[in-house]
Design an enzyme around this catalytic site. Structure first.
Site, short mmCIF file in Angstrom:
data_model
loop_
_atom_site.label_atom_id
_atom_site.label_comp_id
_atom_site.label_asym_id
_atom_site.label_seq_id
_atom_site.Cartn_x
_atom_site.Cartn_y
_atom_site.Cartn_z
N ASP A 178 -7.77 -7.42 1.11
CA ASP A 178 -6.80 -7.56 2.20
C ASP A 178 -7.48 -7.14 3.49
O ASP A 178 -8.37 -6.27 3.45
CB ASP A 178 -5.57 -6.66 1.97
N PHE B 219 -3.27 6.18 3.34
CA PHE B 219 -4.30 5.73 4.28
C PHE B 219 -3.73 5.59 5.67
O PHE B 219 -4.34 6.02 6.66
CB PHE B 219 -4.87 4.38 3.81
N ASP C 269 0.85 -1.17 0.00
CA ASP C 269 0.00 0.00 0.00
C ASP C 269 0.90 1.23 0.00
O ASP C 269 2.08 1.16 0.35
CB ASP C 269 -0.95 -0.02 1.20
N SER C 270 0.31 2.37 -0.39
CA SER C 270 1.12 3.54 -0.77
C SER C 270 1.40 4.49 0.38
O SER C 270 2.23 5.39 0.24
CB SER C 270 0.39 4.30 -1.87
N GLY C 271 0.73 4.33 1.51
CA GLY C 271 1.06 5.12 2.68
C GLY C 271 0.04 6.15 3.08
O GLY C 271 -0.05 6.50 4.27
N CYS D 225 -6.46 -27.31 9.73
CA CYS D 225 -5.30 -26.50 10.14
C CYS D 225 -4.66 -27.11 11.38
O CYS D 225 -5.29 -27.93 12.07
CB CYS D 225 -5.73 -25.06 10.41
N ASP E 20 -2.73 7.94 -2.64
CA ASP E 20 -4.08 8.51 -2.67
C ASP E 20 -4.43 9.09 -1.30
O ASP E 20 -3.70 8.93 -0.33
CB ASP E 20 -5.10 7.43 -3.05
N CYS F 83 -6.77 -26.90 14.69
CA CYS F 83 -7.94 -27.79 14.76
C CYS F 83 -7.55 -29.26 14.70
O CYS F 83 -8.26 -30.12 15.22
CB CYS F 83 -8.90 -27.47 13.62
N HIS G 160 -5.12 -20.58 12.22
CA HIS G 160 -6.46 -21.09 11.92
C HIS G 160 -7.25 -20.08 11.09
O HIS G 160 -7.86 -20.40 10.07
CB HIS G 160 -7.24 -21.40 13.20
N CYS H 293 -12.06 -28.52 10.10
CA CYS H 293 -10.90 -27.75 9.65
C CYS H 293 -9.63 -28.59 9.77
O CYS H 293 -9.44 -29.32 10.74
CB CYS H 293 -10.76 -26.49 10.51
C1 LIG Z 1 -9.69 -1.37 6.94
N1 LIG Z 1 -10.33 -0.56 5.92
C2 LIG Z 1 -9.63 -0.02 4.93
N2 LIG Z 1 -10.17 0.82 4.03
C3 LIG Z 1 -9.17 1.22 3.22
C4 LIG Z 1 -9.16 2.14 2.15
C5 LIG Z 1 -7.92 2.43 1.54
C6 LIG Z 1 -7.84 3.42 0.48
O1 LIG Z 1 -8.83 4.04 0.05
N3 LIG Z 1 -6.61 3.68 -0.04
C7 LIG Z 1 -5.49 3.02 0.39
N4 LIG Z 1 -4.30 3.33 -0.19
N5 LIG Z 1 -5.52 2.07 1.34
C8 LIG Z 1 -6.73 1.79 1.96
C9 LIG Z 1 -6.76 0.85 3.02
C10 LIG Z 1 -5.51 0.16 3.50
C11 LIG Z 1 -5.32 -1.15 2.80
O2 LIG Z 1 -5.99 -2.14 3.50
C12 LIG Z 1 -7.98 0.59 3.65
N6 LIG Z 1 -8.30 -0.20 4.72
#
Ligand SMILES: CNc1nc2cc3c(=O)[nH]c(N)nc3c(CCO)c2[nH]1
Length: 373
Positions: free
Chosen positions: A267, A97, A93-95, A307, A147, A310, A336, A305
């Site tokens: 994710d 958030f 991710d780009s940082g 794993c 972003d 379990c 798990h 399960c």
């Molecule tokens: C837990 N909720 C969540 N909403 C998101 C929304 C964004 C988003 O709009 N932009 C970026 N770059 N990352 C996001 C992330 C982190 C990745 O999980 C988010 N994580």
């Protein structure tokens, strides 16, 4: 495994899709769930255990790694894959958030964001250009545009201005990313809950052209109903032949609902974070293993399960090690939960390929108890 990055759509069932993302570091079966490896580790898991759960890709974070140990140090040590002993794909991710959600935000301008580290209070500056440089130093396979993700609720004007800023930053991210065969750059759609703003965002991203497109700006407190309303239109606004990544989602039923609406990748920290707190997700619902009623229970968390938790331990044991705050507690429950999340993904991939997603979804929801089981 290919020298370049490509998405091969194999089958659809309604809006649900299944396919493979081919990358030089390995193939990613979609729909895919990405465990979160924030500080160069999926907490409480060895990398080989993460692979054993069925994960084809994991997520890393620009924000955390730029602060500690720094991207330059990881680069000098051979890049993030070598550093953390994970040779499959990594998406970073780009940082932006994380700055908003973790740091004492100093200021947000057209140029970027200036903030204080949540670790030691030192001042840092993130721009689209610097975010691209950091993600290149880390060596990540899928890079996210820099972003701004506005907190909800927010008025329409704020959402619009934020989306427009993010689209200008998307262009700058694209320009700074350059031409890197085998590496992908994903754009991130913004626009809050507004269909027209998200449409404009999607058009702006299409014009810039990306290898994949994320639905951003969700899972920020809007709730599942509002999120699904957005997902009823947002994926269709994005190019059909590229991966669609819903950021930050979610609980098992969020994940199923998102795939049903055309999402290919997700994710979330939920399975790992809740695993460390004693919350286990199972096909029949949630087990809070610290609850006293598990103290003498010889049964496994989930008899179906396979794993390690379990297969080899009782609820009574798991209850004990959580109460005793033993390290194995978080290890077993994280394993798990990640195993179960990957089972959900594998089940959906198979069902979609067989045109049986509706039946699979009905079975998924049947028998899921509410509350602790
Ligand atoms: C837990 N909720 C969540 N909403 C998101 C929304 C964004 C988003 O709009 N932009 C970026 N770059 N990352 C996001 C992330 C982190 C990745 O999980 C988010 N994580």
């Amino acid at each position: 495994m290919t020298a370049t990055f490509s998405f091969d759509l194999k089958a659809t069932d309604g809006k649900a899709r299944t396919g493979v993302i081919n990358t030089p570091r390995g193939d990613i079966r979609t729909p895919a769930f990405m465990p979160v490896g924030t500080a160069a580790t999926v907490k409480a898991m060895m990398p080989e255990s993460v692979a054993a759960t069925g994960a084809d890709i994991l997520l890393g974070n620009t924000y955390h790694l730029m602060l500690r140990p720094t991207a330059e140090r990881i680069d000098r040590l051979g890049g993030l894959h070598q550093f953390m002993n994970w040779d499959k794909p990594i998406l970073t991710d780009s940082g932006g958030f994380q700055v908003m959600s973790l740091s004492d935000l100093r200021k947000l301008t057209e140029e970027g964001v200036t903030f204080k580290s949540h670790i030691d209070g030192s001042r840092h500056h993130l721009t689209p250009e610097r975010s691209m440089e950091i993600q290149k130093l880390l060596g990540s396979d899928i890079v996210m545009c820099f972003d701004e993700c506005p907190a909800l609720p927010a008025d329409r004007k704020r959402i619009q201005e934020s989306m427009e800023l993010s689209m200008r930053w998307a262009q700058r991210s694209r320009d700074a990313f350059g031409d890197r065969p085998g590496h992908a750059l994903f754009g991130i759609q913004q626009g809050g809950l507004e269909e027209d703003l998200r449409g404009r965002s999607a058009e702006a991203l299409r014009a810039i052209e990306f290898d994949g497109y994320a639905v951003g700006g969700l899972a920020v407190g809007e709730g599942q109903e509002a999120m699904f309303k957005v997902l009823d239109f947002a994926p269709d606004q994005l190019p059909v032949d590229k991966p669609r990544y819903l950021m930050g989602v979610g609980k098992p039923d969020d994940i199923v609902g998102a795939v049903k609406r055309g999402i290919d990748m997700m994710d979330c920290v939920l399975p790992s974070r809740s695993g460390r707190t004693g919350q286990a997700f199972t096909r029949r619902g949630v087990v809070n293993i610290k609850n006293a009623r598990h103290a003498d229970d010889p049964r496994p968390l989930d008899a179906e399960c396979t794993c390690p938790a379990c297969s080899n331990y009782s609820r009574a044991y798991l209850h004990h090690v959580f109460r005793a705050q033993e390290m194995i507690s978080g290890m077993l429950l994280t394993w798990h939960n990640l195993h179960y999340f990957q089972e959900i993904m594998a089940g959906m991939r198979t069902a979609i390929a067989a045109g049986a997603f509706a039946d699979w979804e009905a079975d998924f929801h049947a028998g899921r108890a509410k509350g602790d089981i």
